[in-house]
Design a protein around this motif. Structure first.
Motif, mmCIF file in Angstrom:
data_model
loop_
_atom_site.group_PDB
_atom_site.id
_atom_site.type_symbol
_atom_site.label_atom_id
_atom_site.label_comp_id
_atom_site.label_asym_id
_atom_site.label_seq_id
_atom_site.Cartn_x
_atom_site.Cartn_y
_atom_site.Cartn_z
ATOM 1 N N ALA A 136 5.588 -9.964 3.065
ATOM 2 C CA ALA A 136 5.955 -11.377 3.266
ATOM 3 C C ALA A 136 4.769 -12.160 3.833
ATOM 4 C CB ALA A 136 7.160 -11.484 4.205
ATOM 5 N N ILE A 137 4.044 -11.545 4.748
ATOM 6 C CA ILE A 137 2.892 -12.237 5.347
ATOM 7 C C ILE A 137 1.767 -12.384 4.312
ATOM 8 C CG2 ILE A 137 1.092 -12.053 7.122
ATOM 9 C CD1 ILE A 137 3.300 -10.783 8.920
ATOM 10 N N MET A 138 1.570 -11.356 3.496
ATOM 11 C CA MET A 138 0.563 -11.466 2.429
ATOM 12 C C MET A 138 0.924 -12.622 1.489
ATOM 13 S SD MET A 138 -1.740 -9.143 2.793
ATOM 14 C CE MET A 138 -1.526 -9.021 4.536
ATOM 15 N N ASP A 139 2.207 -12.690 1.139
ATOM 16 C CA ASP A 139 2.629 -13.728 0.196
ATOM 17 C C ASP A 139 2.455 -15.115 0.801
ATOM 18 O OD1 ASP A 139 3.207 -11.754 -1.575
ATOM 19 O OD2 ASP A 139 5.366 -11.734 -1.187
ATOM 20 N N LYS A 140 2.754 -15.235 2.100
ATOM 21 C CA LYS A 140 2.616 -16.537 2.740
ATOM 22 C C LYS A 140 1.176 -17.040 2.611
ATOM 23 C CE LYS A 140 2.225 -18.928 7.060
ATOM 24 N NZ LYS A 140 2.179 -18.873 8.505
ATOM 25 N N TRP A 141 0.221 -16.154 2.863
ATOM 26 C CA TRP A 141 -1.181 -16.575 2.830
ATOM 27 C C TRP A 141 -1.799 -16.408 1.454
ATOM 28 C CZ3 TRP A 141 -3.204 -19.463 6.511
ATOM 29 C CH2 TRP A 141 -2.568 -19.468 7.766
ATOM 30 N N ALA A 142 -0.965 -16.021 0.477
ATOM 31 C CA ALA A 142 -1.447 -15.819 -0.894
ATOM 32 C C ALA A 142 -2.625 -14.852 -0.934
ATOM 33 C CB ALA A 142 -1.801 -17.160 -1.553
ATOM 34 N N VAL A 143 -2.492 -13.771 -0.163
ATOM 35 C CA VAL A 143 -3.536 -12.747 -0.163
ATOM 36 C C VAL A 143 -3.082 -11.609 -1.062
ATOM 37 C CG1 VAL A 143 -4.679 -11.009 1.275
ATOM 38 C CG2 VAL A 143 -4.367 -13.329 2.141
ATOM 39 N N GLU A 144 -3.962 -11.146 -1.931
ATOM 40 C CA GLU A 144 -3.609 -10.036 -2.823
ATOM 41 C C GLU A 144 -3.678 -8.714 -2.065
ATOM 42 O OE1 GLU A 144 -4.317 -10.710 -7.362
ATOM 43 O OE2 GLU A 144 -6.254 -10.735 -6.333
ATOM 44 N N TYR A 145 -2.809 -7.797 -2.443
ATOM 45 C CA TYR A 145 -2.795 -6.487 -1.788
ATOM 46 C C TYR A 145 -2.362 -5.439 -2.792
ATOM 47 C CZ TYR A 145 2.203 -7.424 -1.731
ATOM 48 O OH TYR A 145 3.482 -7.732 -2.115
ATOM 49 N N SER A 146 -2.721 -4.204 -2.540
ATOM 50 C CA SER A 146 -2.201 -3.120 -3.365
ATOM 51 C C SER A 146 -2.017 -1.886 -2.507
ATOM 52 C CB SER A 146 -3.131 -2.840 -4.554
ATOM 53 O OG SER A 146 -4.393 -2.451 -4.092
ATOM 54 N N TRP A 147 -0.913 -1.213 -2.715
ATOM 55 C CA TRP A 147 -0.612 0.010 -1.968
ATOM 56 C C TRP A 147 -1.357 1.154 -2.631
ATOM 57 C CZ3 TRP A 147 1.672 -0.889 2.521
ATOM 58 C CH2 TRP A 147 2.377 -2.096 2.665
ATOM 59 N N LEU A 148 -2.247 1.764 -1.882
ATOM 60 C CA LEU A 148 -3.106 2.777 -2.490
ATOM 61 C C LEU A 148 -2.543 4.183 -2.362
ATOM 62 C CD1 LEU A 148 -6.771 1.841 -1.477
ATOM 63 C CD2 LEU A 148 -5.383 1.021 -3.380
ATOM 64 N N GLY A 149 -1.783 4.424 -1.301
ATOM 65 C CA GLY A 149 -1.305 5.786 -1.099
ATOM 66 C C GLY A 149 -0.692 5.927 0.264
ATOM 67 N N GLU A 150 -0.797 7.137 0.834
ATOM 68 C CA GLU A 150 -0.174 7.319 2.143
ATOM 69 C C GLU A 150 -0.897 8.335 3.008
ATOM 70 O OE1 GLU A 150 3.785 8.227 0.760
ATOM 71 O OE2 GLU A 150 3.464 10.359 1.168
ATOM 72 N N VAL A 151 -0.541 8.280 4.278
ATOM 73 C CA VAL A 151 -1.073 9.240 5.241
ATOM 74 C C VAL A 151 -0.337 10.555 5.027
ATOM 75 C CG1 VAL A 151 -1.345 9.737 7.704
ATOM 76 C CG2 VAL A 151 -1.520 7.384 6.876
ATOM 77 N N THR A 152 -1.078 11.669 5.068
ATOM 78 C CA THR A 152 -0.450 12.981 4.888
ATOM 79 C C THR A 152 -0.795 13.876 6.066
ATOM 80 O OG1 THR A 152 -2.376 13.926 3.792
ATOM 81 C CG2 THR A 152 -0.762 12.817 2.373
ATOM 82 N N GLY A 153 -0.157 15.016 6.122
ATOM 83 C CA GLY A 153 -0.437 15.960 7.197
ATOM 84 C C GLY A 153 -1.328 17.106 6.741
ATOM 85 N N THR A 154 -1.993 16.902 5.620
ATOM 86 C CA THR A 154 -2.758 18.022 5.044
ATOM 87 C C THR A 154 -4.137 18.208 5.657
ATOM 88 O OG1 THR A 154 -3.753 16.589 3.386
ATOM 89 C CG2 THR A 154 -1.660 17.629 2.791
ATOM 90 N N GLY A 155 -4.637 17.203 6.358
ATOM 91 C CA GLY A 155 -6.000 17.286 6.879
ATOM 92 C C GLY A 155 -7.057 17.051 5.806
ATOM 93 N N ARG A 156 -6.631 16.733 4.610
ATOM 94 C CA ARG A 156 -7.575 16.487 3.513
ATOM 95 C C ARG A 156 -7.492 15.038 3.073
ATOM 96 N NH1 ARG A 156 -11.152 20.445 2.996
ATOM 97 N NH2 ARG A 156 -11.476 20.042 0.773
ATOM 98 N N LEU A 157 -8.604 14.501 2.647
ATOM 99 C CA LEU A 157 -8.618 13.196 1.985
ATOM 100 C C LEU A 157 -8.631 13.476 0.485
ATOM 101 C CD1 LEU A 157 -8.945 10.132 1.720
ATOM 102 C CD2 LEU A 157 -11.404 10.440 2.075
ATOM 103 N N ILE A 158 -7.513 13.165 -0.151
ATOM 104 C CA ILE A 158 -7.392 13.411 -1.592
ATOM 105 C C ILE A 158 -7.386 12.058 -2.301
ATOM 106 C CG2 ILE A 158 -5.976 14.433 -3.428
ATOM 107 C CD1 ILE A 158 -6.543 16.573 -1.465
ATOM 108 N N ILE A 159 -8.291 11.894 -3.230
ATOM 109 C CA ILE A 159 -8.289 10.667 -4.023
ATOM 110 C C ILE A 159 -8.075 11.056 -5.480
ATOM 111 C CG2 ILE A 159 -9.632 8.663 -4.768
ATOM 112 C CD1 ILE A 159 -11.024 8.709 -2.055
ATOM 113 N N GLU A 160 -7.100 10.413 -6.094
ATOM 114 C CA GLU A 160 -6.812 10.708 -7.496
ATOM 115 C C GLU A 160 -7.132 9.508 -8.368
ATOM 116 O OE1 GLU A 160 -3.365 14.070 -6.952
ATOM 117 O OE2 GLU A 160 -2.764 12.084 -7.639
#
Lengths: 762, 265
Positions: free
Chosen positions: A352-376
């Motif tokens: 809602a706050i992004m929309d108010k300020w007309a700022v673009e956003y994208s959900w990239l992923g999530e925090v995990t408990g694996t201890g690894r940074l995985i990028i797909e």
């Protein structure tokens, strides 16, 4: 273009592919990695890196991001901090910026950074994005940015290339900072041919926040969402940190202009307001700005500072240019982007706050408990790393260093000036010189009014902004450096830079509290430069300890050299001070007729490395002697004078000595004075020329109302600090009248002082 | 009561009064301050209204309601980045439709003040004639500027004397006021030149014009920033009366007290 099509087009180098093709050659050298560093990446991964992993390691292990050559020395800033110095420190070195408690639940965050290389290659955008980058650091601490300052160093004022840089850099700083609504309250403008191919564009920003609003860059809580917002990712700034900021310039190589980022201040202004609203609504858990190394840095630092891992789908990144490869997306330094961690419950509020300020956003992923940074990339794994190895466990070098052999000769070459025949002409020459002339041609291109809280700005000693409108609580900031002093003696040069910034803040009436630094040097691969660096850090850390002010953060800029020629070592030191009420700030000019003018401190024959020596083309000897306990006493006197209303004006003496100090005080409000030097010369055993041009430290000039003279003298005597009455404010005669030597009409002085920059650049 | 540093306008709906002054006889007057994306001096304008004794209300560009305010200030800044032409996009904001309609009704119409970017928006919205182009030296200019009040009969200048001089900060990139000669003659002839630069024209503005009004006198635009000369300690170093006090100039306050007193009647 769909992700699938893009994936096929790039023939994506997946982790599986890397395992299957161990022998495949990768362009690690072109990306700025050394052979041993590449081997270390292979060791860490137990296989060859993928193209995307190589991109990440190369930028994050660059000098600019990893501090690999400076780390072993910078530790002293932490090691030499005492418990007492930590009293006001809420967040120290290592975060985006340090945070200092200023009382009443308020805190201030501030930091200075360099944007030197980009500003030489592309002055406007380089300088603009320097402002943008430091401002995002401030926002990501949870603060509202409230002011900026820009210490600038250019080559010789009459060199043909200098005008290109001055115009571009000043316009870039103004164009970006003015559009953000941030008052520019100070800084420096210095000209010296050592900066010809390597101008220094340092940018400082200050922000204010309530204690409870501090935000840190970490990604915690498995299942929390990772979002990228702000501007889209484009092809600008790829390799900015690695191939541009971390190498010397070389005429033989092609221009690195594509490695410079392009700024959009409007997008950043909206981002500021939008982030502040996010903080107010408490919808982000952790936040990180995207600067050097872009998504590589943000994902690996957030994950590595958090308690788990992170999983990211890179095709979710909104692109300006669909042809970018995964490696380019990871390395892009497109501006005006932020990454945040948001709990699933807060996703709707965030959107809602992004929309108010007309700022673009994208959900990239999530925090995990694996201890690894995985990028797909479209479901295929292209990065699988331990984020700590990328962000924090890069190579560390204890590079060889040694004292330059030439230094003995330089230090032995004392300045033996001929006495100028006419002191009046000498003062005019000094005040019209490139380094001492008025800088309003530059500063008048910056907005110093916006936000309505600026209590002092240039040309006063420090910039002062109010933080709390109810109480007048506020802060003062000054930045200083003297490359010539550091060239003559890097240990003392660093201490002198700190002393001057500290003195400036106290001169404005504020209590000095904390330090930020931007250490600008040549190539660390040159053992002599490395020695200068080591000595500088040692000197600065020692002096911070002696003055009781901690370093809270800063930046190191190496490789400031073109060919084999390095800049003077230039540690820019910023000191932050606090005011209980900015209404008591002391301006740098006198106004009232009949007020007594006093000189605090003593003057010795210290012209080595001075502006006068510089004007005579001499650089040798030792910089002025520094007595930090005298600096402390002087600061205490100046702060007390402000608190008890004992003085109406104060100005510290530094470059240009008493001649510059008196001239600037008279010109500040266009009010003259009658000055007598005889008593001073007799007391200190010097001649009038030395009295005017020596750069002895721990000195300031003040104007004292008649009614306060007794109190003022008693206080200085009680503190055993030397003080001498040298004159009186004279509103009748519009002149600086140094009795027995010269009478200099203020009109003439002003014309000389203010004419220089317009003559060269207007 | 003051607004906190982190105050930002809310989305839609009735707006809380951003600041008022309980002791002021003028606090019944509500002055709306519009925030566009890229507005910079909006909080400063709110502060100026409060210091003048009135109550300020934040207005959001995307809203369709003027919240029953008695007057509107369009503040300075770089709305939408001013990338196209200063004020060119802002004029299409939903709130601007409301403002344009309310300001166009003759002498009883809504008083509107446009400062700097706000002035540019008002010309783009055709509430005021003329246009602003880049300063003639092509640089951003920030300086303390001397002005003369040429018309003390508008909603926004009635507290000044005709011909009174003021020192007010000027800061802009596109501040050169231009119009064709016919329009300029008309402005002069009808007394609609409200402020004129004195002691030097900073940006090449035609006929040294710093501010103008519409025919009814309720809409005024000016390039310098009166909201930055309202509070001793944070204004310019001097006032037009010649006193030199460190950042002590408050010559701009009269603009805000003018509209408040006019509206209280």
């Amino acid at each position: 273009m769909t992700a699938e099509a893009t994936s096929k087009k790039f023939n994506i180098d997946t982790v599986a592919n890397a395992e299957a093709t161990p022998g495949q050659a990768l362009p690690w050298a072109e990306l700025g990695l050394k052979e041993n560093e590449y081997q270390r990446v292979e060791e860490i991964l137990g296989r060859r890196p993928t193209g995307a992993e190589l991109a990440m390691y190369s930028v994050m292990w660059s000098e600019h991001c990893s501090y690999k050559s400076s780390k072993v020395h910078l530790r002293q800033f932490g090691d030499k901090v005492t418990e007492a110095m930590k009293e006001h420190l809420l967040v120290g070195i290592g975060e985006n910026a340090g945070v200092v408690d200023i009382g009443d639940g308020w805190a201030v965050t501030f930091k200075v950074e360099s944007h030197n290389h980009p500003s030489f290659v592309e002055p406007y955008q380089g300088a603009a994005t320097g402002v943008g980058g430091i401002v995002r650091d401030i926002i990501s601490m949870g603060a509202r940015p409230v002011a900026v300052m820009d210490p600038l160093r250019f080559g010789a004022i009459d060199h043909p290339d200098t005008a290109r840089l001055v115009h571009g850099i000043v316009a870039g700083i103004g164009g970006y900072g003015n559009s953000l609504g941030l008052p520019n309250i100070g800084g420096e403008v210095v000209f010296d041919s050592v900066y010809q191919g390597n101008p220094l564009v340092n940018a400082l920003a200050v922000g204010v926040l309530r204690h409870e609003d501090i935000r840190l860059a970490n990604a915690s809580g498995a299942g929390n969402k990772v979002v990228l917002f702000g501007a889209r990712t484009g092809g600008d700034g790829i390799g900015g940190a690695s191939v541009l900021a971390s190498e010397s310039f070389d005429d033989a190589k092609p221009s690195k202009r594509p490695a410079v980022q392009v700024g959009d201040p409007f997008a950043e202004k909206v981002l500021i307001e939008c982030c502040l609203e996010l903080f107010k609504a408490s919808v982000v858990e952790g936040i990180q700005d995207l600067g050097a190394a872009g998504i590589s840095c943000a994902t690996s630092e957030l994950a590595s500072n958090g308690d788990g891992g992170m999983h990211v789908e890179l095709t979710n990144v909104l692109l300006r240019d669909p042809s970018l490869t995964p490696g380019e997306i990871l390395m892009s330094e497109s501006q005006e982007r932020m990454m945040a961690v948001v709990t699933p419950e807060n996703v709707a509020a965030f959107e809602a706050i992004m929309d108010k300020w007309a700022v673009e956003y994208s959900w990239l992923g999530e925090v995990t408990g694996t201890g690894r940074l995985i990028i797909e990339w479209d479901g295929e794994k292209i990065v699988d790393v331990d984020p700590r190895t990328v962000a924090h466990e890069g190579p560390v070098y204890d590079r060889p260093y040694h004292r330059p052999e030439w230094l003995d000769g330089v230090q032995a070459d004392r300045f033996a000036p001929e006495q100028p025949a006419d002191l009046r002409e000498a003062v005019l020459e000094l005040m019209a010189s490139p380094n001492m002339c008025a800088k309003n041609w530059v500063t008048d291109q910056y907005d110093r009014y916006v936000q309505g809280n600026t209590a002092l700005a240039m040309p006063d000693d420090a910039g002062v902004v109010r933080v709390d409108e109810e109480t007048g609580l506020g802060v003062a900031i000054s930045t200083d450096a003297n490359g010539r002093y550091s060239y003559l003696n890097p240990y003392e040069g660093a201490r002198l830079a700190l002393a001057e910034a500290y003195r400036n803040v106290a001169t404005s009436g504020a209590e000095p509290l904390a330090v930020t630094d931007c250490l600008n040097f040549g190539s660390p691969e040159d053992p002599e430069v490395m020695w200068q660096f080591a000595e500088t850090v040692r000197g600065l850390a020692d002096a911070c300890q002696e003055l009781g002010v901690p370093v809270t953060g800063g930046n190191v800029s190496l490789y400031n050299q073109t060919g084999g020629v390095a800049i003077h070592p230039t540690p820019v030191v910023g000191v932050l001070g606090v005011f209980d009420d900015v209404a008591r700030r002391t301006p740098s000019g006198w106004r009232e007729d009949g007020q007594a003018i006093y000189l605090l401190g003593t003057t010795a024959d210290e012209l080595d490395g001075s502006e006068w020596a510089n004007l005579r083309g001499h650089l040798g000897g030792q910089p002025p002697a520094l007595d930090l306990s005298a600096e402390k006493t002087l600061a205490a006197i100046l702060v007390n004078c402000s608190r008890d209303g004992m003085i109406d004006a104060a100005h510290d003496l530094s470059e240009g000595g008493l001649a510059a100090g008196l001239s600037e005080m008279a010109l500040r409000f266009g009010v003259g004075a009658r000055i007598g030097l005889d008593e001073l010369c007799e007391r200190d055993g010097i001649d009038a020329f030395t009295a005017l041009f020596s750069e002895s430290q721990a000195r300031a000039v003040v104007s004292v109302p008649r009614s306060e003279e007794v109190r003022f003298n008693d206080m200085c005597t009680a503190r055993n600090f030397p003080t001498i009455r040298i004159g009186v404010v004279d509103t009748e005669n519009q002149a600086l009248d140094v009795q027995g030597y010269f009478n200099l009409p203020l009109d003439q002085l002003r014309e000389a002082h203010e004419g220089t920059l317009p003559k060269h650049f207007a | 009561m003051t607004i906190s540093n982190n105050e930002t306008p809310l989305i839609g709906g009735p707006q809380p009064v951003a600041s008022n002054n309980e002791d002021s006889p003028l606090n019944g007057v509500k002055v709306g301050v519009v925030t566009f994306p890229g507005s910079l001096d909006d909080r400063d304008a709110v502060r100026a209204v409060r210091l003048a004794g009135g109550s300020a209300v934040h207005l959001w560009h995307g809203d369709h309601s003027l919240q029953d305010v008695d007057a509107v200030i369009i503040p300075g800044g770089f709305s939408y980045g001013d990338y196209l032409r200063a004020g060119a996009i802002s004029r299409f904001a939903p709130l601007m439709e409301q403002i344009t309609a309310a300001a166009s009704g003759g002498a009883d119409a809504l008083p509107v003040l446009g400062i700097c970017n706000g002035f540019q928006v008002l010309t783009e919205a055709h509430l005021l004639p003329g246009s602003m182009i880049k300063n003639n030296d092509l640089h951003f200019i920030c300086r303390d500027q001397r002005l003369r009040v040429e018309n003390a009969d508008t909603f926004w200048t009635s507290e000044y004397a005709q011909g009174e001089e003021l020192v007010i900060p000027l800061k802009n990139q596109d501040g050169q006021f231009v119009a064709d000669n016919y329009t300029l003659d008309e402005l002069e002839g009808e007394g609609r030149v409200v402020f004129r630069y004195v002691d030097g024209n900073p940006n090449g503005s035609r006929r040294d014009i710093a501010g103008i009004s519409n025919a009814a006198g309720n809409v005024v635009g000016l390039m310098p920033h009166p909201e930055h000369a309202v509070e001793a300690g944070f204004g310019p170093d001097s006032s037009a009366r010649g006193e030199v006090e460190v950042r002590g100039g408050t010559d701009g306050l009269g603009i805000f007290t003018s509209v408040l007193k006019k509206l209280v009647g």
